[in-house]
Structure formats: structure tokens, C-alpha cells
Scaffold this motif. Structure first.
Motif, short mmCIF file in Angstrom:
data_model
loop_
_atom_site.label_atom_id
_atom_site.label_comp_id
_atom_site.label_asym_id
_atom_site.label_seq_id
_atom_site.Cartn_x
_atom_site.Cartn_y
_atom_site.Cartn_z
N GLU A 184 0.81 -1.20 0.00
CA GLU A 184 0.00 0.00 0.00
C GLU A 184 0.85 1.26 0.00
N ARG A 185 1.90 1.25 0.80
CA ARG A 185 2.75 2.44 0.88
C ARG A 185 3.59 2.60 -0.39
N ARG A 186 3.97 1.49 -0.98
CA ARG A 186 4.68 1.58 -2.26
C ARG A 186 3.76 2.18 -3.32
N LEU A 187 2.50 1.74 -3.38
CA LEU A 187 1.54 2.27 -4.35
C LEU A 187 1.32 3.76 -4.13
N GLN A 188 1.21 4.18 -2.88
CA GLN A 188 1.00 5.59 -2.59
C GLN A 188 2.21 6.41 -3.01
N LEU A 189 3.41 5.88 -2.76
CA LEU A 189 4.62 6.57 -3.20
C LEU A 189 4.64 6.69 -4.71
N GLN A 190 4.30 5.62 -5.41
CA GLN A 190 4.29 5.66 -6.87
C GLN A 190 3.29 6.68 -7.39
N LYS A 191 2.12 6.77 -6.77
CA LYS A 191 1.13 7.76 -7.18
C LYS A 191 1.65 9.18 -6.98
N THR A 192 2.32 9.41 -5.87
CA THR A 192 2.88 10.73 -5.59
C THR A 192 3.93 11.10 -6.62
N LEU A 193 4.84 10.16 -6.90
CA LEU A 193 5.93 10.46 -7.83
C LEU A 193 5.43 10.65 -9.26
N MET A 194 4.34 9.99 -9.62
CA MET A 194 3.80 10.13 -10.97
C MET A 194 3.28 11.54 -11.24
N GLN A 195 3.03 12.32 -10.20
CA GLN A 195 2.56 13.69 -10.36
C GLN A 195 3.70 14.66 -10.68
N LEU A 196 4.94 14.19 -10.54
CA LEU A 196 6.11 15.05 -10.76
C LEU A 196 6.54 15.00 -12.22
N ASN A 197 7.36 15.98 -12.59
CA ASN A 197 7.83 16.05 -13.98
C ASN A 197 9.32 16.42 -14.00
N PRO A 198 10.17 15.58 -13.42
CA PRO A 198 11.61 15.90 -13.43
C PRO A 198 12.21 15.70 -14.82
N GLY A 199 13.31 16.35 -15.04
CA GLY A 199 14.05 16.13 -16.28
C GLY A 199 15.31 15.32 -16.06
N PHE A 200 15.70 15.20 -14.78
CA PHE A 200 16.96 14.54 -14.46
C PHE A 200 16.84 13.92 -13.08
N VAL A 201 17.40 12.73 -12.90
CA VAL A 201 17.42 12.07 -11.60
C VAL A 201 18.85 11.93 -11.14
N ALA A 202 19.16 12.53 -9.99
CA ALA A 202 20.46 12.37 -9.35
C ALA A 202 20.34 11.19 -8.39
N THR A 203 20.86 10.06 -8.80
CA THR A 203 20.67 8.82 -8.05
C THR A 203 21.66 8.72 -6.89
N GLY A 204 21.29 7.91 -5.90
CA GLY A 204 22.21 7.62 -4.82
C GLY A 204 23.22 6.56 -5.19
N HIS A 205 22.84 5.70 -6.13
CA HIS A 205 23.68 4.60 -6.58
C HIS A 205 23.48 4.39 -8.07
N GLY A 206 24.57 4.17 -8.80
CA GLY A 206 24.45 3.90 -10.23
C GLY A 206 24.44 5.16 -11.05
N PRO A 207 24.27 5.02 -12.38
CA PRO A 207 24.26 6.20 -13.25
C PRO A 207 23.07 7.10 -12.98
N CYS A 208 23.26 8.39 -13.19
CA CYS A 208 22.14 9.32 -13.13
C CYS A 208 21.24 9.08 -14.34
N LEU A 209 20.05 9.63 -14.31
CA LEU A 209 19.06 9.38 -15.35
C LEU A 209 18.66 10.67 -16.04
N LYS A 210 18.84 10.72 -17.34
CA LYS A 210 18.30 11.81 -18.15
C LYS A 210 16.98 11.32 -18.72
N LEU A 211 15.90 12.00 -18.37
CA LEU A 211 14.57 11.49 -18.64
C LEU A 211 14.02 12.01 -19.96
N ASN A 212 13.42 11.08 -20.70
CA ASN A 212 12.66 11.48 -21.89
C ASN A 212 11.19 11.57 -21.53
#
Length: 213
Positions: A184-212
Motif C-alpha cells: 500500500e505504501r509503495r503504491l501511494q509513493l508511486q502515485k505521488t511520484l507520478m505527479q512530478l515532472n523531473p528532467g533529471f534524476v540524481a541517483t544515490g547509486h548507479g548512473p544518473c538518469l536523463k529522462l525522456n
């Protein structure tokens, strides 16, 4: 050390036995902000690099997404060198930091709140962290549209200053139960994040993400 975007710096450590990179980030402007400290060993390497970038400035804030060694294990060492810096964290993380004697003067933020400065604007979101589902925080710098994903959206391998193309919806759908072990909490987190519109993700681990789109 790598310049990711304008005044955003990435500091990375690759730990070969677990095949994982650990990143900290610095917004180096009039009110410098560090995202995570690394563990104590990483922080000892980080401090001279921070001083080199900041020159005669000092840190203003440290964002701590949740209570874990690579997010805040080096906090006491950072505070020795930048004694006026104020950690920004959730209420639960604040209790943990003060309880372990790692910090005393903190800025506590709740999901939906913001922190505004001349150079950046932070918006905070709830982060039910693995493995105990402690209430942490995720953050987005809304002017640059940079999302700091902490332990979400992570990949294994050596990744110093690298980024890959990705899709925001796919990244959200790929958040696993191991990362947020409550459906349930994962679903709520996913719903919250889907409302955002980032262009770039600065990750804690691994390559950063340039979003299309």
C-alpha cells in the motif's frame, strides 16, 4: 568529482566487493547544500573535495533522506569541518540523529513542505524507507527539475559521472517491494511520484538518469 549540471557536483565512491557506486551531491551556490554525507570513510575523502569546491564558503545545509550509514554515517565528521551546517531531514530521522548524538540543530521538514533560497527551491516528499519503513524524505529541486532519488531508481556497477537515458514512468513502475516492503505504501509513493515532472534524476547509486517524455 564531476560537474553534473551548472553548480551541481557529484562525488562518487565505487565499492567493488558489492559492485555498487555511492554518490553525494553538492549545490555550490550562495547557500551551499550537500545531499548525503557518505559513511565515515567516504566523508573523510569528501571533506577536502568540498573545501576545494567551496573555496572560502561554508556549507549551509545537508539533506539526509533517511537514517542509514551511507546517507548520514559521516555527519559527525562533516560537522567537525563545517560546524554551522544544518541537516534537513524528516521528524523520524531527526530523532535518530539526535538519539545517536550525531547532530543537535536540525531543520525538520514534512512531505509537501518546501525550502526556498535565492538559488534553488526544494520540495519534499514522503519516503517509506527500506527495511523498517522509517519515514524519510525524498526531494526535488524544482527550478532545475532535478529529483534526488536516494535508494530508489538505483543500479549496480561503477558509475562515476555517468548518466543514461530513461523514462520516468518506467522508473516509478520498477520500484520494488524490496525497496518499499509494504504494497500500500509503495503504491501511494508511486502515485505521488507520478505527479512530478523531473528532467533529471540524481541517483544515490548507479548512473544518473536523463529522462525522456
Amino acid at each position: 568529482m564531476t560537474i553534473i549540471d551548472q553548480d551541481l557536483y557529484q562525488f562518487s565512491t565505487y565499492v567493488q566487493p558489492i559492485n555498487l557506486s555511492f554518490h553525494q551531491y553538492l549545490l555550490a551556490n550562495e547557500e551551499p547544500l550537500l545531499f548525503h554525507t557518505g559513511n565515515i570513510q567516504q566523508a573523510k575523502v569528501l571533506v577536502p573535495q568540498l573545501k576545494a569546491v567551496l573555496n572560502d564558503k561554508t556549507l549551509k545545509y545537508i539533506f539526509v533522506s533517511h537514517f542509514e550509514s551511507d546517507e548520514c554515517g559521516g555527519l559527525s565528521h562533516i560537522l567537525e569541518h563545517f560546524p554551522g551546517v544544518k541537516p534537513i531531514c524528516s521528524e523520524v530521522t531527526a530523532r535518530q540523529l539526535t538519539g545517536f548524538g550525531l547532530a543537535s540543530e536540525l531543520i525538520v521538514k514534512k512531505p509537501g513542505e518546501r525550502l526556498l533560497t535565492k538559488d534553488y527551491e526544494l520540495e519534499f516528499f514522503n519516503y517509506p524507507c527500506e527495511m523498517h519503513l522509517w519515514e524519510g524524505l525524498l526531494v526535488m529541486e524544482t527550478r532545475r527539475r532535478i529529483f534526488f532519488s536516494s535508494d530508489l531508481m538505483m543500479r549496480f556497477g561503477e558509475a562515476n559521472g555517468t548518466h543514461i537515458e530513461s523514462n520516468w514512468q518506467m522508473e516509478i513502475e520498477n520500484i520494488r517491494l524490496e525497496q518499499v516492503p509494504d504494497p500500500e505504501r509503495r503504491l501511494q509513493l508511486q502515485k505521488t511520484l507520478m505527479q512530478l515532472n523531473p528532467g533529471f534524476v540524481a541517483t544515490g547509486h548507479g548512473p544518473c538518469l536523463k529522462l525522456n517524455k
